[in-house]
Every structure is written in structure tokens, then in C-alpha cells.
Design an enzyme around this catalytic site. Structure first.
Site, mmCIF file in Angstrom:
data_model
loop_
_atom_site.group_PDB
_atom_site.id
_atom_site.type_symbol
_atom_site.label_atom_id
_atom_site.label_comp_id
_atom_site.label_asym_id
_atom_site.label_seq_id
_atom_site.Cartn_x
_atom_site.Cartn_y
_atom_site.Cartn_z
ATOM 1 C CD GLU A 113 -3.217 -0.877 0.351
ATOM 2 O OE1 GLU A 113 -3.502 0.060 0.689
ATOM 3 O OE2 GLU A 113 -3.408 -1.326 -0.490
ATOM 4 C CG ASP B 79 -8.529 6.051 -6.569
ATOM 5 O OD1 ASP B 79 -9.370 7.055 -5.719
ATOM 6 O OD2 ASP B 79 -8.934 4.641 -5.625
ATOM 7 C CB THR C 226 -6.413 7.438 -1.131
ATOM 8 O OG1 THR C 226 -7.594 6.904 -1.142
ATOM 9 C CG2 THR C 226 -6.160 6.475 -0.328
#
Length: 284
Positions: free
Chosen positions: A66, A84, A89
Site C-alpha cells: 500500500e 482513482d 485516500t
């Protein structure tokens, strides 16, 4: 702060904490998921992923994929829009402003510590949920997130969300399926990336696809054969989305451990994600 260009797309997480926990319970009580005596014996022979040392390994393995780093605790402060379509995020497993789990996290943090730096952004997070919008958030929210990340209460809130929605349900389901530590990690890693839903490319769907190809140990099947079927299903699910088309976290990480027969996920561990090499030589 995360700077790696290798980071994959954010998880396909759309469930709230309450519905995610309900989904996990449903999986555990679904047909064929009840832990048999044979499955219980098999799972009991290995140290589970919920052992603190093995859990630390799990956190480092996920962080290598990640965040291109084994230092998962440095990721409490991580936040960016990776383009995305899921908004921001952030955090230790990539909570997303567009998929509901960031909203859940900030609400949990506010329940624990009213008046925290992120509390005032709850209305904006509610408004932006389900979209890639930054409306009401922006650079001020990013700064507030990084400030909050220094607060041990916020760090605990992130740990809580990780455990309640992803880690604990994944480990419980893997144990119910008679899987040892590696299988428990394979379930957890999929839960983080794909979410705990039941559609074909969420965790439940991946597991269902694998069970059509091989029996779980709890059903009397061979653990290695089942995990190979599971990783095949996981890889196929990843390839349905461009953001996940690099499948190295399966090919050069989990499959490497499986091919070596390391069902216990014991160090030394050597693997690659996105071409970068990592190792864990001893138990943390």
C-alpha cells in the site's frame, strides 16, 4: 508522507462499519462456512494472525504493497488523492473519502474525542461520500488530517476501524474455513483492497469463486490447494480494474510464501511488491 509511485488504487470499500460487520457475520453463518472439527484442528496447529507478532508482520506486508514501506505506523498521517475516483485516500489502510470508511473513521474519532481537528469536516465528508469530490475539504482538511495523526486517540481510532471492519472479520472467516496464518493473511489483504462485500470482486465474491474450485480445510479440502484456488480468484478480481492490474502482492508475495509451504507465515520472509524487495528476518 507517502511518495511512492507504485501505490495501487484504493480499496473497493463501500460498506459502513455496521453493515461490514453484518456482512462478516453473514459469511460466517453461510452454508459451508461453519468451522468443522477437522478445520479447527488444522487452524489450531499454527499461530494465528491475531497473535501480536504475526499481526505486526501482517501490517508490514500490507504496508509494503500500500505504501512501499514496512513502516506502517508512519502512515497514520498519509493522505492524498491518487486519482482513482475515490477522493482522498488516507491512513494506515487507505481510508477513502468517497467510499464511506473515512466518514466512519472520523465519526468514530469524534465519538472518542469531540472537538478534534477533523470533527468540523463531518458534514463535508457526508456530502462527498460516494464521489471523488473535495468540496468542503481541500488543503485545510489535508492539514487537519496530518495534525490529527499526531494524536494518539486518532491513531487508536484508525486501529479500531482497521480491526473492526477488516482485520477481525477476515481472521474470523479464515479460521472458520480452517486456514492457518498465511490463509488468514490472504483473507485480510483481500479485505483491505477489495472490501468486505459479496459482489464478485469483493472479498465475499472472491472467496465464493475459490470455493467452486476447491474445498476449504473445514470442508475436508487440502489447505494448499484451496489457497492456490483463492489466490487465482483474487488475481482475477484484481485484473478487472486498471488500478489493480499489478498483481505482485499475490504473485511475488503471497504465492511465494505458499509455494515455499510457509502456511505459518514464519520468518525469514523475502518478497517483492511492485518490483521492490523486502524482508522480515525475525518475529517483530
Amino acid at each position: 508522507m507517502h511518495t511512492s509511485p507504485h501505490r495501487p488504487g484504493a480499496p473497493r470499500r463501500t460498506l459502513t462499519r455496521r453493515t461490514a460487520l453484518a456482512a462478516a457475520v453473514a459469511l460466517l453463518t453461510a452454508g459451508g462456512a461453519t468451522l468443522s472439527t477437522a478445520g479447527a484442528a488444522g487452524a489450531a496447529t499454527a499461530t494465528g494472525l491475531d497473535d501480536p507478532h504475526k499481526k505486526e508482520i501482517a501490517m508490514e506486508l500490507v504496508s509494503s504493497a500500500e505504501n512501499s514501506s514496512l513502516d506502517w505506523k508512519a502512515q497514520y498521517q498519509y493522505i492524498e488523492d491518487i486519482g482513482d475516483g475515490r477522493g482522498y485516500t488516507a491512513g494506515i489502510i487507505g481510508f477513502c473519502s468517497g467510499t464511506g470508511d473515512m466518514l466512519e473513521l472520523v465519526q468514530h474519532y469524534t465519538d472518542m474525542e469531540p472537538g478534534n481537528p477533523l470533527a468540523k469536516y463531518l458534514p463535508a465528508l457526508e456530502q462527498d461520500n460516494g464521489t471523488d469530490s473535495h468540496a468542503g475539504l481541500g488543503s485545510a482538511f489535508v492539514s487537519a488530517w496530518r495534525t490529527a495523526a499526531k494524536d494518539t486517540v486518532f491513531q487508536q481510532a484508525q486501529d479500531d476501524e482497521r480491526d473492526d471492519v477488516y482485520f477481525d472479520p477476515a481472521v474470523a472467516q479464515a479460521k472458520a474455513d480452517g486456514l492457518g496464518t498465511l490463509g488468514q493473511f490472504a483473507y485480510y489483504d483481500a479485505m483491505v483492497m477489495h472490501g468486505p462485500g459479496d459482489d464478485p470482486v469483493s472479498f465475499g465474491g472472491i472467496r465464493r469463486t475459490a470455493m467452486k474450485k476447491a474445498k476449504t480445510p473445514a470442508q475436508g479440502g487440502d489447505e494448499t490447494a484451496y489457497l492456490n484456488a483463492y489466490l487465482d480468484a483474487r488475481k482475477a478480481a484484481m485484473l478487472t480494474e486498471a488500478a489493480h492490474d499489478d498483481t505482485s502482492r499475490v504473485d511475488t508475495e503471497q504465492r511465494v510464501f505458499l509455494d515455499a509451504g510457509n502456511l505459518n507465515l514464519d520468518p525469514p520472509l523475502h518478497w517483492k511488491t511492485y518490483g521492490d524487495s523486502y524482508e522480515i528476518l525475525t518475529l517483530p
